[in-house]
Design a protein around this motif. Structure first.
Motif, PDB file in Angstrom:
ATOM      1  N   GLU A 176      78.619  33.596  32.775  1.00 44.63           N
ATOM      2  CA  GLU A 176      77.547  32.804  33.079  1.00 44.63           C
ATOM      3  C   GLU A 176      76.411  32.487  32.048  1.00 44.63           C
ATOM      4  N   PHE A 177      76.435  33.662  31.239  1.00 46.90           N
ATOM      5  CA  PHE A 177      75.175  33.630  30.412  1.00 46.90           C
ATOM      6  C   PHE A 177      75.726  32.302  29.338  1.00 46.90           C
ATOM      7  N   PHE A 178      77.000  32.552  28.919  1.00 50.69           N
ATOM      8  CA  PHE A 178      77.453  31.259  27.896  1.00 50.69           C
ATOM      9  C   PHE A 178      77.686  30.230  28.417  1.00 50.69           C
ATOM     10  N   ALA A 179      77.878  30.027  29.920  1.00 50.55           N
ATOM     11  CA  ALA A 179      77.877  28.571  30.508  1.00 50.55           C
ATOM     12  C   ALA A 179      76.444  28.206  30.362  1.00 50.55           C
ATOM     13  N   ARG A 180      75.611  28.691  30.668  1.00 55.03           N
ATOM     14  CA  ARG A 180      73.900  28.488  30.812  1.00 55.03           C
ATOM     15  C   ARG A 180      73.352  28.301  29.699  1.00 55.03           C
ATOM     16  N   HIS A 181      73.504  29.238  28.617  1.00 59.76           N
ATOM     17  CA  HIS A 181      72.794  29.382  27.483  1.00 59.76           C
ATOM     18  C   HIS A 181      73.728  29.292  26.139  1.00 59.76           C
ATOM     19  N   GLY A 182      74.855  29.042  25.930  1.00 60.60           N
ATOM     20  CA  GLY A 182      75.817  29.064  24.985  1.00 60.60           C
ATOM     21  C   GLY A 182      75.307  28.204  23.802  1.00 60.60           C
ATOM     22  N   GLU A 183      74.782  27.218  24.208  1.00 60.64           N
ATOM     23  CA  GLU A 183      74.349  26.036  22.976  1.00 60.64           C
ATOM     24  C   GLU A 183      73.207  26.673  22.399  1.00 60.64           C
ATOM     25  N   THR A 184      72.413  27.508  23.050  1.00 61.77           N
ATOM     26  CA  THR A 184      71.242  28.147  22.228  1.00 61.77           C
ATOM     27  C   THR A 184      71.580  29.573  21.558  1.00 61.77           C
ATOM     28  N   TYR A 185      72.048  30.220  22.549  1.00 61.16           N
ATOM     29  CA  TYR A 185      72.698  31.574  21.839  1.00 61.16           C
ATOM     30  C   TYR A 185      74.232  31.675  22.021  1.00 61.16           C
ATOM     31  N   ALA A 186      74.821  32.013  20.742  1.00 61.54           N
ATOM     32  CA  ALA A 186      76.142  32.017  20.530  1.00 61.54           C
ATOM     33  C   ALA A 186      76.790  33.299  20.560  1.00 61.54           C
ATOM     34  N   ALA A 187      76.019  34.277  20.574  1.00 61.41           N
ATOM     35  CA  ALA A 187      76.284  35.664  20.774  1.00 61.41           C
ATOM     36  C   ALA A 187      75.296  36.688  21.439  1.00 61.41           C
ATOM     37  N   GLY A 188      75.642  37.730  21.951  1.00 60.05           N
ATOM     38  CA  GLY A 188      74.860  38.630  22.798  1.00 60.05           C
ATOM     39  C   GLY A 188      75.498  39.820  23.290  1.00 60.05           C
ATOM     40  N   SER A 189      74.740  40.876  23.400  1.00 59.41           N
ATOM     41  CA  SER A 189      75.298  42.217  23.855  1.00 59.41           C
ATOM     42  C   SER A 189      74.642  42.385  25.219  1.00 59.41           C
ATOM     43  N   GLY A 190      75.529  42.990  26.055  1.00 61.23           N
ATOM     44  CA  GLY A 190      75.214  43.661  27.408  1.00 61.23           C
ATOM     45  C   GLY A 190      74.533  45.031  27.313  1.00 61.23           C
ATOM     46  N   ALA A 201      64.177  36.605  33.243  1.00 60.10           N
ATOM     47  CA  ALA A 201      62.997  35.933  33.646  1.00 60.10           C
ATOM     48  C   ALA A 201      62.671  35.158  32.479  1.00 60.10           C
ATOM     49  N   LYS A 202      62.603  35.618  31.273  1.00 65.27           N
ATOM     50  CA  LYS A 202      62.433  34.599  30.025  1.00 65.27           C
ATOM     51  C   LYS A 202      63.493  33.560  29.809  1.00 65.27           C
ATOM     52  N   LEU A 203      64.588  33.667  30.263  1.00 67.10           N
ATOM     53  CA  LEU A 203      65.857  32.709  30.138  1.00 67.10           C
ATOM     54  C   LEU A 203      65.508  31.631  31.166  1.00 67.10           C
ATOM     55  N   ALA A 204      65.093  32.072  32.352  1.00 70.60           N
ATOM     56  CA  ALA A 204      64.794  31.086  33.423  1.00 70.60           C
ATOM     57  C   ALA A 204      63.506  30.262  33.087  1.00 70.60           C
ATOM     58  N   GLU A 205      62.596  30.679  32.119  1.00 73.31           N
ATOM     59  CA  GLU A 205      61.605  30.078  32.109  1.00 73.31           C
ATOM     60  C   GLU A 205      61.675  29.233  30.575  1.00 73.31           C
ATOM     61  N   GLY A 206      62.761  29.505  29.890  1.00 67.03           N
ATOM     62  CA  GLY A 206      63.046  28.508  28.645  1.00 67.03           C
ATOM     63  C   GLY A 206      62.449  29.393  27.509  1.00 67.03           C
ATOM     64  N   ASP A 207      62.069  30.597  27.761  1.00 66.34           N
ATOM     65  CA  ASP A 207      61.506  31.343  26.425  1.00 66.34           C
ATOM     66  C   ASP A 207      62.638  32.052  25.499  1.00 66.34           C
ATOM     67  N   GLY A 212      72.789  31.143  10.897  1.00 72.81           N
ATOM     68  CA  GLY A 212      72.160  30.284  11.887  1.00 72.81           C
ATOM     69  C   GLY A 212      72.699  30.459  13.236  1.00 72.81           C
ATOM     70  N   ILE A 213      73.211  31.557  13.772  1.00 68.05           N
ATOM     71  CA  ILE A 213      73.674  31.995  14.988  1.00 68.05           C
ATOM     72  C   ILE A 213      72.637  32.761  15.539  1.00 68.05           C
ATOM     73  N   ARG A 214      72.040  32.591  16.747  1.00 65.65           N
ATOM     74  CA  ARG A 214      71.295  33.660  17.563  1.00 65.65           C
ATOM     75  C   ARG A 214      72.072  34.466  18.503  1.00 65.65           C
ATOM     76  N   CYS A 215      71.144  35.600  18.498  1.00 64.91           N
ATOM     77  CA  CYS A 215      72.065  36.571  19.508  1.00 64.91           C
ATOM     78  C   CYS A 215      70.874  37.156  20.583  1.00 64.91           C
ATOM     79  N   ALA A 216      71.378  37.350  21.555  1.00 70.16           N
ATOM     80  CA  ALA A 216      70.180  37.596  22.850  1.00 70.16           C
ATOM     81  C   ALA A 216      71.096  38.940  23.734  1.00 70.16           C
TER      82      ALA A 216
END
Length: 292
Positions: free
Chosen positions: A112-126, A152-158, A204-208
């Protein structure tokens, strides 16, 4: 919204004691997981036998095994990791440790994270908490609060950029991996996940943080002997050094001296005394051999 497919890479080396629990947690979410790629790195116990047995037990009606077993003869976690990530075919490539146990909903949360936010964040950790250490309730509460804040921040676009990826529970898009891999190090005396993070940011790859992608991990490192733990912790500053990041290296040394080592020394005895099976402190555990 197109949901990406998810591959999970698990490097292993003599993980007979923990690999079955790791695979069971993943296989329980097989509907959400495209493939599980286990890379054995010259194990000389029965790790591979246990992996193959678990895979056979969960084969589908066509006889297809949900677990792919690969072998990497070059010794070292970076080699095993790279072999797995290179072979994985999912849109998103997760990487967990062999002693990790992903929690229910982990695979769905990652997709779900990458479906919704993968264009902005191409990497992340749980988030992670230890299943074999005491005092984890408060830490778990803090991790869950962090997840809610990020959601909450993701929902607000922060912006929710994270300072590093955590190798025990992380994921990145296949495209991001192909951009990063020519720049990563295969040295075994550094933190490979910190190296991966630096290479990601420099390209240039953002992580979240990935909300709700929780995993339980082993705290066995905290139970190791002082010299072993110091050698392990020293990898942090060395990773920054090979990237020429002097300021971050100095901060890593300062953190080691003022926080990391004092915490280890303060908690070594209670961590060693804790029996996760009985959820009790037991004096006899203090005289048991230390597994380095």
């Amino acid at each position: 919204m197109t949901r990406p497919t998810l591959s999970v890479v698990v490097p292993t080396y003599n993980e007979s004691a923990v690999i079955e629990a790791c695979l069971d947690a993943l296989l329980a979410q097989s509907d959400e997981i495209h493939e599980i790629v286990v890379v054995d790195n010259n194990s000389h116990d029965d790790t591979v036998d246990k992996i193959k047995a678990r895979a056979a037990d969960h084969a589908d009606a066509t006889g297809r095994d949900p677990v792919v077993v690969l072998h990497e003869t070059r010794q070292g976690l970076p080699f095993a990791r790279d072999t797995g990530l290179n072979a994985a075919t999912g849109d998103v490539l997760a990487r967990i440790d062999a002693d990790a146990r992903v929690e229910p909903g982990w695979a769905n949360a990652t997709r779900e994270f990458f479906a919704r936010h993968g264009e902005t964040y191409a990497a992340g950790s749980g988030t992670c908490t230890a299943y074999d250490l005491p005092f984890q309730d408060r830490f778990r509460a803090a991790q869950d609060a962090l997840g809610r804040t990020v959601a909450a921040k993701l929902a607000e676009g922060d912006d929710v950029d994270a300072p590093r990826l955590f190798g025990s529970n992380m994921a990145l898009t296949r495209g991001a991996w192909h951009r990063i891999r020519p720049h990563t190090s295969t040295r075994t005396d550094i933190f490979e996940d910190v190296d991966l993070t630096i290479c990601a940011i420099e390209n240039g790859i953002r992580c979240a943080i990935i909300p709700d992608a929780r995993a339980l991990i082993s705290g066995r490192r905290f139970k190791s002997g002082p010299l072993s733990y110091l050698r392990y912790s020293w990898c942090d500053q060395r990773t920054f050094a090979i990237h020429g990041r002097s300021a971050e290296r100095r901060r890593a040394v300062a953190t080691l001296v003022t926080a990391t080592i004092p915490f280890y020394l303060a908690m070594w005895v209670p961590f060693r005394l804790w029996n996760p099976e009985s959820s009790k402190f037991e004096l006899t555990r203090l005289i048991r051999p230390i597994n380095e």
